[in-house]
Design a protein around this motif. Structure first.
Motif, mmCIF file in Angstrom:
data_model
loop_
_atom_site.group_PDB
_atom_site.id
_atom_site.type_symbol
_atom_site.label_atom_id
_atom_site.label_comp_id
_atom_site.label_asym_id
_atom_site.label_seq_id
_atom_site.Cartn_x
_atom_site.Cartn_y
_atom_site.Cartn_z
ATOM 1 N N ARG A 64 0.807 -1.189 -0.125
ATOM 2 C CA ARG A 64 -0.001 0.127 -0.091
ATOM 3 C C ARG A 64 0.684 1.119 0.047
ATOM 4 N NH1 ARG A 64 -2.032 0.694 5.927
ATOM 5 N NH2 ARG A 64 -0.898 -1.057 7.127
ATOM 6 N N ALA A 68 7.260 3.656 4.749
ATOM 7 C CA ALA A 68 6.975 4.373 5.913
ATOM 8 C C ALA A 68 7.971 4.895 6.894
ATOM 9 C CB ALA A 68 5.933 3.594 6.647
ATOM 10 N N ALA A 70 12.156 4.296 8.827
ATOM 11 C CA ALA A 70 12.944 3.396 9.439
ATOM 12 C C ALA A 70 11.989 2.577 10.276
ATOM 13 C CB ALA A 70 14.043 4.166 10.212
ATOM 14 N N ASP A 71 12.429 1.367 10.654
ATOM 15 C CA ASP A 71 11.663 0.504 11.247
ATOM 16 C C ASP A 71 11.764 0.929 12.658
ATOM 17 O OD1 ASP A 71 10.612 -1.457 12.854
ATOM 18 O OD2 ASP A 71 11.191 -3.139 11.390
ATOM 19 N N ILE A 72 10.756 1.401 13.358
ATOM 20 C CA ILE A 72 10.867 2.358 14.504
ATOM 21 C C ILE A 72 11.233 0.921 15.762
ATOM 22 C CG2 ILE A 72 9.762 3.831 16.103
ATOM 23 C CD1 ILE A 72 7.702 4.412 13.969
ATOM 24 N N GLY A 109 12.463 8.021 6.788
ATOM 25 C CA GLY A 109 13.650 7.397 6.186
ATOM 26 C C GLY A 109 13.210 7.001 4.706
ATOM 27 N N GLU A 112 13.533 9.796 2.778
ATOM 28 C CA GLU A 112 15.117 10.003 2.585
ATOM 29 C C GLU A 112 15.594 9.430 1.369
ATOM 30 O OE1 GLU A 112 15.628 9.508 6.901
ATOM 31 O OE2 GLU A 112 16.970 11.364 6.685
ATOM 32 N N GLU A 132 9.747 12.550 11.681
ATOM 33 C CA GLU A 132 10.469 12.180 12.736
ATOM 34 C C GLU A 132 10.478 13.033 13.871
ATOM 35 O OE1 GLU A 132 11.626 12.514 9.681
ATOM 36 O OE2 GLU A 132 12.780 10.963 9.111
ATOM 37 N N GLY A 140 17.582 11.151 9.857
ATOM 38 C CA GLY A 140 18.895 11.060 10.151
ATOM 39 C C GLY A 140 19.713 10.215 9.267
ATOM 40 N N PHE A 283 3.343 3.318 19.345
ATOM 41 C CA PHE A 283 2.638 1.890 19.325
ATOM 42 C C PHE A 283 1.542 1.760 20.364
ATOM 43 C CE2 PHE A 283 7.196 0.888 17.706
ATOM 44 C CZ PHE A 283 6.629 0.432 16.457
ATOM 45 N N ARG A 286 -1.588 2.489 18.722
ATOM 46 C CA ARG A 286 -2.195 1.449 17.504
ATOM 47 C C ARG A 286 -2.602 0.146 18.588
ATOM 48 N NH1 ARG A 286 0.473 5.259 15.421
ATOM 49 N NH2 ARG A 286 0.038 5.645 13.264
ATOM 50 N N LYS A 290 -6.675 -2.913 19.432
ATOM 51 C CA LYS A 290 -6.762 -4.198 19.446
ATOM 52 C C LYS A 290 -7.310 -4.635 20.825
ATOM 53 C CE LYS A 290 -2.677 -4.145 16.544
ATOM 54 N NZ LYS A 290 -1.167 -4.310 16.677
HETATM 55 C C1 3H9 Z 1 12.977 7.500 10.597
HETATM 56 O O1 3H9 Z 1 12.314 7.330 9.509
HETATM 57 C C2 3H9 Z 1 14.167 8.024 11.077
HETATM 58 C C3 3H9 Z 1 14.944 8.317 9.614
HETATM 59 O O2 3H9 Z 1 14.888 9.757 9.551
HETATM 60 C C4 3H9 Z 1 16.628 8.017 10.058
HETATM 61 C C5 3H9 Z 1 16.891 6.725 10.536
HETATM 62 C C6 3H9 Z 1 18.642 6.759 10.383
HETATM 63 N N1 3H9 Z 1 8.405 1.120 11.783
HETATM 64 O O3 3H9 Z 1 -0.169 3.240 11.408
HETATM 65 P P1 3H9 Z 1 -0.787 1.806 10.875
HETATM 66 C C7 3H9 Z 1 3.429 -0.427 11.697
HETATM 67 S S1 3H9 Z 1 11.539 7.246 11.882
HETATM 68 C C8 3H9 Z 1 7.688 0.062 12.262
HETATM 69 O O4 3H9 Z 1 -1.888 1.117 11.866
HETATM 70 P P2 3H9 Z 1 -1.959 3.148 8.773
HETATM 71 C C9 3H9 Z 1 2.339 -0.084 12.804
HETATM 72 O O5 3H9 Z 1 2.988 -0.135 14.081
HETATM 73 C C10 3H9 Z 1 10.018 6.808 11.058
HETATM 74 N N2 3H9 Z 1 6.370 -0.381 12.043
HETATM 75 O O6 3H9 Z 1 -1.419 2.033 9.138
HETATM 76 C C11 3H9 Z 1 1.399 -1.202 12.594
HETATM 77 O O7 3H9 Z 1 1.709 -2.363 13.133
HETATM 78 P P3 3H9 Z 1 0.624 -3.382 13.742
HETATM 79 C C12 3H9 Z 1 9.587 8.102 10.381
HETATM 80 C C13 3H9 Z 1 5.712 0.638 11.612
HETATM 81 O O8 3H9 Z 1 -2.253 2.663 7.439
HETATM 82 C C14 3H9 Z 1 1.386 -1.080 11.006
HETATM 83 O O9 3H9 Z 1 2.706 -0.717 10.595
HETATM 84 N N3 3H9 Z 1 8.281 7.499 9.853
HETATM 85 C C15 3H9 Z 1 6.122 1.833 11.117
HETATM 86 O O10 3H9 Z 1 -2.919 3.757 9.463
HETATM 87 C C16 3H9 Z 1 0.323 -0.515 10.489
HETATM 88 O O11 3H9 Z 1 0.476 0.981 10.605
HETATM 89 C C17 3H9 Z 1 7.225 7.641 10.812
HETATM 90 O O12 3H9 Z 1 7.037 8.280 11.477
HETATM 91 C C18 3H9 Z 1 7.489 2.012 11.272
HETATM 92 N N4 3H9 Z 1 8.067 3.250 10.750
HETATM 93 O O13 3H9 Z 1 -0.993 4.286 8.753
HETATM 94 C C19 3H9 Z 1 5.863 6.949 9.858
HETATM 95 N N5 3H9 Z 1 5.166 2.599 10.741
HETATM 96 O O14 3H9 Z 1 -0.155 -3.936 12.334
HETATM 97 C C20 3H9 Z 1 4.933 5.986 11.083
HETATM 98 C C21 3H9 Z 1 4.057 1.848 10.892
HETATM 99 O O15 3H9 Z 1 1.301 -4.522 14.176
HETATM 100 N N6 3H9 Z 1 3.955 5.409 10.349
HETATM 101 N N7 3H9 Z 1 4.335 0.635 11.495
HETATM 102 O O16 3H9 Z 1 0.170 -2.571 14.831
HETATM 103 C C22 3H9 Z 1 2.953 6.112 10.031
HETATM 104 O O17 3H9 Z 1 2.503 7.454 10.286
HETATM 105 C C23 3H9 Z 1 1.803 5.111 9.864
HETATM 106 O O18 3H9 Z 1 1.923 3.874 10.191
HETATM 107 C C24 3H9 Z 1 1.397 5.163 8.179
HETATM 108 C C25 3H9 Z 1 0.585 4.104 7.965
HETATM 109 C C26 3H9 Z 1 1.060 6.516 7.792
HETATM 110 C C27 3H9 Z 1 2.555 4.835 7.415
#
Ligand code: 3H9
Length: 708
Positions: A64, A68, A70-72, A109, A112, A132, A140, A283, A286, A290
């Motif tokens: 989809r 999204a 980096a893997d948080i 990321g 990025e 972020e 980062g 987390f 989210r 459930k």
């Molecule tokens: C970063 O990128 C740092 C970098 O700059 C530098 C690195 C060096 N990681 O929200 P949903 C899981 S920081 C791991 O229900 P939606 C979420 O927990 C990151 N897991 O769906 C859930 O798991 P579960 C910057 C993640 O359609 C499932 O995916 N990015 C991550 O309502 C579905 O998510 C962000 O801050 C993740 N990054 O919304 C974006 N993201 O099914 C954070 C999601 O087990 N994410 N999951 O409960 C979002 O804003 C929303 O999830 C998104 C989808 C809009 C993507």
């Protein structure tokens, strides 16, 4: 538009398609970048450079969205190479043009990776952003350096400091992407773009060389303005100012040095408790969605909704429902009350128009979906009815008897009671299986929290419907069991009592409020009482008077103020004085005199408290009651308590919630505090059996979240 994922289970796969090496990131559900994705991306770029038949590289996301971020879940664990900055540098250094084709989320990321690519195309529905900051971080992986060079300091700062998502069209306007696809078929749009670039012999175009910062004076001004604004607004948060510093570094330092500067700041943020708190909050909100019922049952369909009661709460709930596109029928007892209910609804919309949050047309469209009636028969077709009448068991039961009479079989019958026994309400009608609690918080159209209160006899699909409704209303639903005050208000009663004890023992309400604000709450407890109206708590105290333990400490100061008619903002006086309708109050010497008199009456010799002592007691009371609530099964897990306090009670998000905060300062320390306070008041400070047990086992609240 959803791309099929390949049968291959690798997180990144690539194949050559007519001269284009198509690199697909395939890491469900959101293509978060973990070690396998990082490795896969490097391998793919190496493969592109090594293969003379590959003339361009196309990066797409399976499923989809693009990526999204980096893997948080990896934060806080040992880092596994390659790092994301290295991956982005490798992409940028690729000798063939690299195109990122974006659909769905390209966040953090993920963006990025796109910024490190040489060309970018997005399709409608794409969401691009650098959010972020909301996790206590900064981009980062070169994001601060590349975004500023690509779209200029001002636009990059606005994106990174707000964390907002922009759509494909806005991304094009900003210069984040080069084009928007004609269709939503991201793969073919990306492929066509790649072929076009091959045909025109386009060379790699590296963002690190982009000229977005060329106007030095404008960049300097944008950075200075952002710094001033951030200093005012960021309230102790670490990462926002560091983002500004990084953009300044982008302006002043060569690219590689800027990257190093960014990396150091990123690591400081990543290791901070603020990052841990914000990721926990992410987390938690989210996880709370459930519940056993949502796993096992399918929600009933909700189209038409009834709201019984047009007071402040009923009107707020109606607005929340209307805003979600639902048709609402409001029931009131007579025409005049109905008119008032409708006026309440209009007032909410008018305030939003005045703040330019909505247009008058939005209001008109919403009101077209609002009907009113003075007889319950108008609810015959409602799929769900929410009762929001006066907090009195007999009144509520009378409403439910009517609902039982008129509603169609299978209609969900919900009460918005804040503390009444919902089992008793359910037992009073012929269909207890359809009755649940939907506890909104005021103002109901704004506050994110919705407690889904689960009585004993309710059917699983009714509970699932409550959660589904929350999703439609974009609220954070938390499952709560039936008890006086459920999760949030039950905790509030206890930590407010702790504040009252502090006040009677010598702290002024103004010092307590300031200490609580410094901790990160937007307001202190006495400001909140003045805002909500002191009479509300007064009524609750009177109601509980008969059942209160006569040995329990009772502070009369609030009652004294209410007896004088000092209910807070609405009456011009409460704990504070509000001059001619002012919303922020001034300390009141007369209130302090009343407090002194009450101290004397209670035989208390006032003492002084440091701010940190105030916070320790306030927090210990909150944590202890939260633990009792989990122990009794009223909340499923500590994280449900956290989400409740963050979304309904202003608990500072960067501290994760009271239970996460307890873990962060050490649960054993909290227990020590409770035991020390118990020496003065053993009845109030009874350590929760859950805390005692966890500390004895060397565990913490997080261990209970994990085992859920
Ligand atoms: C970063 O990128 C740092 C970098 O700059 C530098 C690195 C060096 N990681 O929200 P949903 C899981 S920081 C791991 O229900 P939606 C979420 O927990 C990151 N897991 O769906 C859930 O798991 P579960 C910057 C993640 O359609 C499932 O995916 N990015 C991550 O309502 C579905 O998510 C962000 O801050 C993740 N990054 O919304 C974006 N993201 O099914 C954070 C999601 O087990 N994410 N999951 O409960 C979002 O804003 C929303 O999830 C998104 C989808 C809009 C993507």
């Amino acid at each position: 538009m959803t791309l099929p994922s390949a049968p291959d289970t690798a997180a990144v796969h690539h194949e050559l398609r007519g001269g284009v090496l198509v690199v697909t990131i395939d890491h469900a559900p959101v293509n978060a970048i973990n070690a396998a994705v990082r490795r896969g991306l490097i391998d793919a770029i190496d493969a592109a450079d090594a293969n003379p038949s590959a003339r361009a590289v196309l990066i797409v996301g399976a499923g989809r969205g693009f990526i999204a971020g980096a893997d948080i879940r990896e934060f806080g664990k040992p880092a596994i190479p390659p790092s994301l900055p290295d991956v982005c540098n490798r992409i940028e250094a690729c000798g063939k043009p690299v195109i990122a084709a974006i659909h769905g989320a390209a966040l953090g990321g993920g963006l990025e990776v796109a910024l490190a690519s040489h060309y970018r195309i997005a399709v409608e529905g794409a969401k691009l952003g650098l959010p972020e900051v909301q996790l206590g971080l900064l981009p980062g992986a070169g994001g601060t350096q590349r975004s500023a060079r690509l779209i200029g300091a001002q636009a990059a700062l606005s994106l990174m400091l707000s964390g907002r998502h922009v759509g494909a069209r806005e991304a094009l306007r900003l210069g984040l992407v080069d084009r928007v696809g004609q269709s939503d078929d991201v793969f073919n749009e990306g492929l066509a773009y790649a072929h076009e670039l091959i045909a025109t012999q386009a060379a790699p175009r590296r963002t690190k060389n982009a000229r977005g910062l060329a106007d030095e004076a404008a960049s300097v001004a944008a950075i200075a303005a952002a710094r001033a604004e951030t200093q005012k607004k960021s309230r102790g948060l670490l990462s926002p100012l560091k983002i500004v510093d990084c953009v300044e570094a982008a302006l002043n330092l060569p690219f590689d040095e800027g990257l190093r500067f960014e990396r150091e700041r990123f690591l400081e943020c990543r290791e901070s408790p603020q990052r841990a708190g914000l990721v926990h909050a992410f987390f938690a909100e989210r996880e709370t969605q459930k519940s056993p019922e949502t796993r096992d049952a399918k929600a009933r369909e909700i189209r038409a909704v009834g709201v019984v009661g047009g007071g402040t709460m009923g009107a707020g709930i109606a607005v929340a429902l209307l805003d979600a596109g639902l048709a609402v029928t409001m029931i009131e007892r007579d025409d005049a009350s109905l008119e008032r209910g409708r006026a309440h609804v209009e007032k909410v919309y008018d305030a939003l128009i005045a703040k330019e949050r909505i247009t008058p047309e939005t209001k008109t469209r919403a009101l077209q979906r609002l009907n009113g009636a003075t007889h319950y028969d108008a609810l015959a077709d409602a799929d769900l009815v929410i009762e929001a009448v006066f907090e009195d068991m007999a009144v509520k039961q009378a409403v439910f008897a009517e609902l039982d009479r008129v509603c169609k079989p299978g209609a969900v019958l919900a009460t918005n009671t804040s503390y009444l026994d919902i089992d008793e309400i359910a037992a009073s009608i012929s269909r207890p299986q359809d009755v649940l609690g939907l506890h909104f918080f005021s103002p109901a159209n704004i506050m994110k929290l919705l407690e889904v209160v689960v009585p004993k006899r309710v059917a699983a699909d009714v509970v699932a419907t409550g959660f589904e409704l929350a999703k439609k209303l974009r609220k954070v639903a938390v499952r709560a069991g039936v008890c006086d005050g459920f999760i949030g208000n039950r905790m509030l009663a206890v930590y407010r009592a702790a504040a009252d004890h502090l006040m009677e023992d010598g702290a002024s309400p103004y010092q307590i409020d300031a200490a609580v604000r410094d901790f990160g709450f937007p307001m202190g407890p006495y400001q909140v009482i003045d805002l909500a109206g002191g009479d509300i708590g007064w009524a609750a105290r009177k109601r509980r008077a008969a059942t209160r333990d006569p040995n329990a400490r009772y502070v009369r100061i609030g009652d004294e103020l209410c007896e004088r008619g000092w209910f807070g903002q609405k009456s011009g006086r409460g704990y504070y004085r509000y001059e001619s309708g002012a919303r922020s109050g001034k300390p009141d010497a007369e209130v302090e005199a009343i407090i002194d008199a009450e101290r004397a009456c209670a035989g208390v010799t006032p003492r002084t408290f440091r701010d940190d002592e105030i916070v320790r007691r306030y927090m210990a009371a909150m944590i202890n009651e939260g633990a009792n609530i989990v122990h009794e099964g009223i909340a499923q897990r500590p994280l449900d308590v956290d989400a409740t306090l963050v979304h309904g009670f202003g608990f500072p998000r960067h501290r994760g919630g009271p239970m996460h905060y307890a873990d962060s300062i050490g649960l054993a320390n909290v227990l020590d505090d409770i035991r020390a306070f118990a020496k003065e008041d053993p009845l109030f400070w009874r350590a929760s059996p859950l805390i005692v047990d966890l500390v004895a086992r060397g565990e913490n609240f997080a261990s209970l979240n994990r085992s859920s």
